[in-house]
Write a protein that holds these residues in place. Structure first.
Motif, PDB file in Angstrom:
ATOM      1  N   PHE A  68       5.047   4.112 -16.910  1.00 49.19           N
ATOM      2  CA  PHE A  68       4.932   3.772 -15.584  1.00 49.19           C
ATOM      3  C   PHE A  68       4.240   2.428 -15.307  1.00 49.19           C
ATOM      4  O   PHE A  68       3.354   1.893 -15.971  1.00 49.19           O
ATOM      5  CB  PHE A  68       3.891   4.683 -14.714  1.00 49.19           C
ATOM      6  N   HIS A  69       5.027   1.508 -14.386  1.00 48.92           N
ATOM      7  CA  HIS A  69       4.370   0.387 -13.769  1.00 48.92           C
ATOM      8  C   HIS A  69       3.452   0.519 -12.838  1.00 48.92           C
ATOM      9  O   HIS A  69       4.016   1.579 -12.004  1.00 48.92           O
ATOM     10  CB  HIS A  69       5.314  -0.708 -13.391  1.00 48.92           C
ATOM     11  N   THR A  70       2.170   0.139 -12.812  1.00 46.98           N
ATOM     12  CA  THR A  70       1.333   0.325 -11.568  1.00 46.98           C
ATOM     13  C   THR A  70       2.086   0.161 -10.300  1.00 46.98           C
ATOM     14  O   THR A  70       1.656   1.217  -9.481  1.00 46.98           O
ATOM     15  CB  THR A  70       0.190  -0.295 -11.731  1.00 46.98           C
ATOM     16  N   ALA A  71       2.953  -0.415 -10.216  1.00 51.19           N
ATOM     17  CA  ALA A  71       3.392  -0.853  -8.674  1.00 51.19           C
ATOM     18  C   ALA A  71       4.461   0.061  -8.290  1.00 51.19           C
ATOM     19  O   ALA A  71       5.243   0.053  -7.292  1.00 51.19           O
ATOM     20  CB  ALA A  71       3.795  -2.392  -8.621  1.00 51.19           C
ATOM     21  N   ARG A  72       4.854   1.072  -9.176  1.00 55.97           N
ATOM     22  CA  ARG A  72       5.836   1.929  -8.905  1.00 55.97           C
ATOM     23  C   ARG A  72       5.506   3.500  -9.447  1.00 55.97           C
ATOM     24  O   ARG A  72       6.260   4.120  -9.803  1.00 55.97           O
ATOM     25  CB  ARG A  72       7.144   1.462  -9.882  1.00 55.97           C
TER      26      ARG A  72
ATOM     27  N   PRO B   9      -4.868   5.869  -0.542  1.00 61.05           N
ATOM     28  CA  PRO B   9      -4.317   7.076   0.550  1.00 61.05           C
ATOM     29  C   PRO B   9      -4.858   6.706   1.891  1.00 61.05           C
ATOM     30  O   PRO B   9      -4.160   6.860   2.856  1.00 61.05           O
ATOM     31  CB  PRO B   9      -4.993   8.338   0.041  1.00 61.05           C
ATOM     32  N   GLU B  10      -6.050   6.099   2.233  1.00 60.00           N
ATOM     33  CA  GLU B  10      -6.719   5.935   3.303  1.00 60.00           C
ATOM     34  C   GLU B  10      -5.867   4.606   4.095  1.00 60.00           C
ATOM     35  O   GLU B  10      -5.772   4.576   5.367  1.00 60.00           O
ATOM     36  CB  GLU B  10      -8.343   5.885   3.467  1.00 60.00           C
ATOM     37  N   ILE B  11      -5.769   3.628   3.232  1.00 62.87           N
ATOM     38  CA  ILE B  11      -5.116   2.467   3.687  1.00 62.87           C
ATOM     39  C   ILE B  11      -3.689   2.725   4.059  1.00 62.87           C
ATOM     40  O   ILE B  11      -3.204   2.371   5.196  1.00 62.87           O
ATOM     41  CB  ILE B  11      -4.966   1.468   2.500  1.00 62.87           C
ATOM     42  N   GLU B  12      -2.956   3.641   3.119  1.00 59.96           N
ATOM     43  CA  GLU B  12      -1.652   3.965   3.670  1.00 59.96           C
ATOM     44  C   GLU B  12      -1.615   4.748   4.978  1.00 59.96           C
ATOM     45  O   GLU B  12      -0.884   4.551   5.904  1.00 59.96           O
ATOM     46  CB  GLU B  12      -0.947   4.814   2.741  1.00 59.96           C
TER      47      GLU B  12
ATOM     48  N   TRP C 166       0.726  -1.250  -0.036  1.00 66.72           N
ATOM     49  CA  TRP C 166       0.046  -0.038   0.030  1.00 66.72           C
ATOM     50  C   TRP C 166       0.759   1.427  -0.016  1.00 66.72           C
ATOM     51  O   TRP C 166       0.157   2.296  -0.286  1.00 66.72           O
ATOM     52  CB  TRP C 166      -0.959  -0.063   1.228  1.00 66.72           C
ATOM     53  N   TYR C 167       2.313   1.084   0.106  1.00 69.37           N
ATOM     54  CA  TYR C 167       3.261   2.309  -0.313  1.00 69.37           C
ATOM     55  C   TYR C 167       3.288   2.335  -1.657  1.00 69.37           C
ATOM     56  O   TYR C 167       3.157   3.236  -2.217  1.00 69.37           O
ATOM     57  CB  TYR C 167       4.528   1.871   0.579  1.00 69.37           C
ATOM     58  N   TRP C 168       3.492   1.233  -2.357  1.00 66.46           N
ATOM     59  CA  TRP C 168       4.004   1.109  -3.553  1.00 66.46           C
ATOM     60  C   TRP C 168       2.818   1.407  -4.727  1.00 66.46           C
ATOM     61  O   TRP C 168       3.125   1.994  -5.682  1.00 66.46           O
ATOM     62  CB  TRP C 168       4.703  -0.093  -3.879  1.00 66.46           C
TER      63      TRP C 168
END
Length: 547
Positions: A175-179, A97-100, A58-60
Motif C-alpha cells: 500500500f502507498h499511504t495516500a491510497r 475520520p473526524e476531518i473527513e 483527507w479523503y485519500w
C-alpha cells in the motif's frame, strides 16, 4: 447541451457534452470553497474529482494514524462565522475520520454536492486560442467546454507509489499511504515493513507498532521530530476557541506561516540562558511552534540553526538513549527546519519495542521488492507480509503534470515544468490563458503554510479576478512573460537566502528524479505574499493581460 469542438480542442472533431463558465479540478479544501464562491457569482460551474466523495487529501490519506498537525481551530474556513461555529472539534489535533466528516459537513451545509461530479478523472485540458476557452476531457469520455479551468488538486496529491523494481511480484499486500483502502486492513500478527520516515511514515509507525507481529522500519533520511500534545476538547474548550473567531479571521492571514503564532524573538537580543528558556517553553507547547514561531534566524544563519538543531537533537537523544538508534534516527547532515518538521506521539519510543526493528538503508539502499519482501543492496531479503510505502509525492507539480494540459500553440505544461518550474504568484502560468491554479509552486501554499489559510486566500483572489473580468466585459486573463519573470526572480532571491535552498528534500523536488531544482514554496511569508497579491488586484491586475 452539445457543442461541436473545434480542431485542436481536446480531441479534434470531438463533441462537447457540457458547456461551463468554469471547471474546477478537485473537491478538497480549495475546490469546495472555489465552487461556493464562483457559484455565488452566478457562474455555471462544476467540480470534478477522482474520489467518490469530498475531502481531497483527507479523503485519500486514511492510513493508520493520519491526523492534523495544524491546530483544528485554525484549519478551518473563515469566511462564515456560522459555518465555523457550526462544527465542534473533539481535540486539538484530530484524526482523519473526524476531518473527513468535517469536510462532508461543509459540503452539505453549503449545498455543494449537486455541482460536484465524483469518480471522474480529468485526463486532458487543451486551450483553444480561437475561442479563448478550454476543452477538457474525462476518463469517462466526456468533453467539457469551459471558459475557466481552475486546479484545486492539492500540493501533495501525486503519490510516488511505483518506486522499486519488482513491486508487482510481491506475494503479500503493498500500500502507498495516500491510497490506503477504505476497508479495514488486519495487521495483527503480520510482518510489516514501512518504507519512509517523513511526517506520514512517522504517523503510521507510531500507530501500528503495537498492532503488528513484527515491524521493520526502513530508515534512509532521519528527521527532527517534535512531540505533539493533543488535549481532548470538552464544551468549555470548544466555546473558548469559537470565541476567538474574529481574532483568528483578523490575524491568521497575516502571520508568517498562516498559523496563529508568529516569530516573537530576536536571537541577538537574548542571552544564551534566555534563548534556552524560550526554546524550552516553545518546545513544551507540543505544536509546530518551535519551527514556525521561535527564531526566524534559524532559516538564514547557520550558527543559529546549528544551536537550535542541537537543542532538538539533545531532546531526541534523551528519549532514544541507544547510541545505534541515535546515529540512525537523529539528523546531523542538515539543519532543523530546512525539511518539513513532523509532530509525533511517542514515535521514538516505538524503537525500544521488542517487535520493532530499524533497518538502515542509507548506505545499503533498497534494491528491489521480491515475492517474499524487500531486498537491500547487500542481498539481504527482509521477509514481509505487508509493505507500506510512505514514499511521498511529486509535490506541487505532479498533480498537474499527470494531466495532459496544453496552452497556447499546443505547449505542454508537463514539458514546460520538466524544463523549469515557473508560475506567476502560484496563481497562473504564462502561456496558459484562463488557467488558474492553487497549491502549485512559487506560493506559500506549496509547503510553508497552514493550508486552509493559504488556499482560502488563493481561491478568493481567483474569484475576485474572475469577477473583475466579467464586470469589465473581458473574457481572457494570462500573466505576461515579464510579470512572470519578475515573480520568479523575486521568489528565487528570497529562497536562495535561506538554508532550505541548500538542503535536499521534497521542498526542492529532490525526491523526484529529473525534476528541475527550485524551492517550491514562496519563503517570504504568508502575510507578505497576501499583500503582494492584494497590490496586484488593486492595480487592476497589473502584469496580467486581460482582454
Amino acid at each position: 447541451m452539445t457543442i461541436k469542438a473545434a480542431d485542436g480542442e481536446g480531441k479534434p472533431g470531438s463533441q462537447a457534452t457540457r458547456k461551463l463558465d468554469a471547471l474546477i479540478i478537485g473537491a478538497g479544501v480549495a475546490g469546495l470553497y472555489q465552487l461556493y464562491l464562483l457559484r455565488n457569482q452566478g457562474l455555471e460551474v462544476r467540480a470534478y474529482d477522482t474520489a467518490s466523495n469530498v475531502g481531497g487529501t483527507w479523503y485519500w490519506n486514511r492510513y493508520p494514524g493520519a491526523k492534523f498537525d495544524s491546530e483544528a481551530y485554525i484549519y478551518q474556513y473563515l469566511f462564515s462565522e456560522d459555518l465555523y461555529k457550526g462544527w465542534s472539534w473533539s481535540e486539538k489535533f484530530p484524526g482523519q475520520p473526524e476531518i473527513e466528516r468535517w469536510l462532508n459537513y461543509v459540503a452539505d451545509r453549503l449545498d455543494l454536492r449537486k455541482d460536484i461530479q465524483f469518480n471522474t478523472t480529468i485526463t486532458s485540458a487543451h486551450y483553444n486560442e480561437a475561442t479563448g476557452r478550454w476543452s477538457i476531457a474525462t476518463d469517462g469520455g466526456e468533453i467539457i467546454d469551459a471558459q475557466f479551468l481552475i486546479t484545486c488538486c492539492g500540493m501533495l496529491s501525486a503519490p510516488l507509489a511505483d518506486v522499486f523494481p519488482g513491486q508487482e511480484t510481491f506475494k503479500g499486500r503493498i500500500f502507498h499511504t495516500a491510497r490506503w483502502p477504505k476497508e479495514p486492513i488486519d495487521l495483527a500478527g503480520k510482518r510489516v515493513g514501512v518504507v519512509g520516515i517523513g511526517a506520514t511514515g512517522i504517523q503510521v509507525i507510531q500507530t501500528i507498532a503495537s498492532q503488528v507481529g513484527h515491524l521493520k522500519v526502513f530508515v534512509r533520511t532521519p528527521q527532527y521530530v517534535l512531540p505533539m500534545k493533543s488535549p481532548k476538547y470538552g464544551q468549555k474548550e470548544v466555546e473558548a476557541y469559537k470565541a476567538r473567531f474574529d481574532e483568528l479571521r483578523r490575524t491568521l492571514p497575516h502571520t508568517f506561516s498562516g498559523f496563529e503564532y508568529d516569530f516573537e524573538h530576536k536571537w541577538a537580543d537574548l542571552t544564551p540562558e534566555q534563548r534556552r528558556e524560550v526554546l524550552e517553553e516553545i518546545y513544551n507547547d507540543g505544536s509546530l511552534k518551535l519551527w514556525l514561531a521561535s527564531f526566524v534566524e534559524m532559516f538564514f544563519d547557520e550558527k543559529v540553526n546549528e544551536e537550535i538543531s542541537e537543542f532538538v537533537r539533545e531532546k531526541m537523544r534523551a528519549r532514544l538513549k541507544d547510541p545505534r538508534l541515535c546515529e540512525m534516527l537523529i539528523p546531523t547532515d542538515y539543519g532543523f527546519g530546512t525539511h518539513r518538521v513532523p509532530l509525533e506521539s511517542s514515535y521514538l519510543e516505538v524503537y525500544h519495542r521488542s517487535n520493532v526493528e530499524a533497518v538502515s538503508v542509507k548506505n545499503n539502499p533498497i534494491e528491489r521488492v521480491t515475492p517474499e519482501g524487500i531486498q537491500t543492496a547487500d542481498g539481504t531479503v527482509h521477509e514481509l507480509d505487508i509493505i507500506i510505502l510512505a514514499t511521498g509525492f511529486d509535490a506541487g507539480t505532479g498533480a498537474l503534470t499527470r494531466i495532459d494540459i496544453r496552452g497556447r500553440g499546443g505547449r505542454s505544461l508537463k514539458e514546460d515544468w520538466g524544463k523549469d518550474i515557473r508560475t506567476t504568484m502560484g496563481l497562473q502560468v504564462h502561456g496558459y490563458p484562463n488557467l488558474f491554479t492553487t497549491a502549485v509552486p512559487l506560493a506559500p501554499s506549496a509547503a510553508l503554510c497552514n493550508m486552509t489559510t493559504c488556499l482560502q486566500q488563493q481561491v478568493e483572489w481567483i474569484s475576485n479576478c474572475i469577477r473583475y473580468m466579467r464586470s469589465a466585459g473581458k473574457t481572457v486573463c494570462e500573466p505576461t512573460k515579464e510579470a512572470e519573470d519578475r515573480w520568479v526572480a523575486h521568489h528565487d532571491e528570497i529562497a536562495e537566502a535561506t538554508l532550505i535552498a541548500r538542503t535536499n528534500s521534497w521542498y526542492l523536488g529532490s525526491n523526484v528524479k529529473g525534476k528541475p531544482r527550485r524551492v517550491l514554496s514562496y519563503t517570504g511569508g504568508v502575510g507578505t505574499y497576501r499583500r503582494k497579491c492584494d497590490e496586484v488586484a488593486a492595480s487592476g491586475y497589473q502584469g496580467f493581460a486581460i482582454r
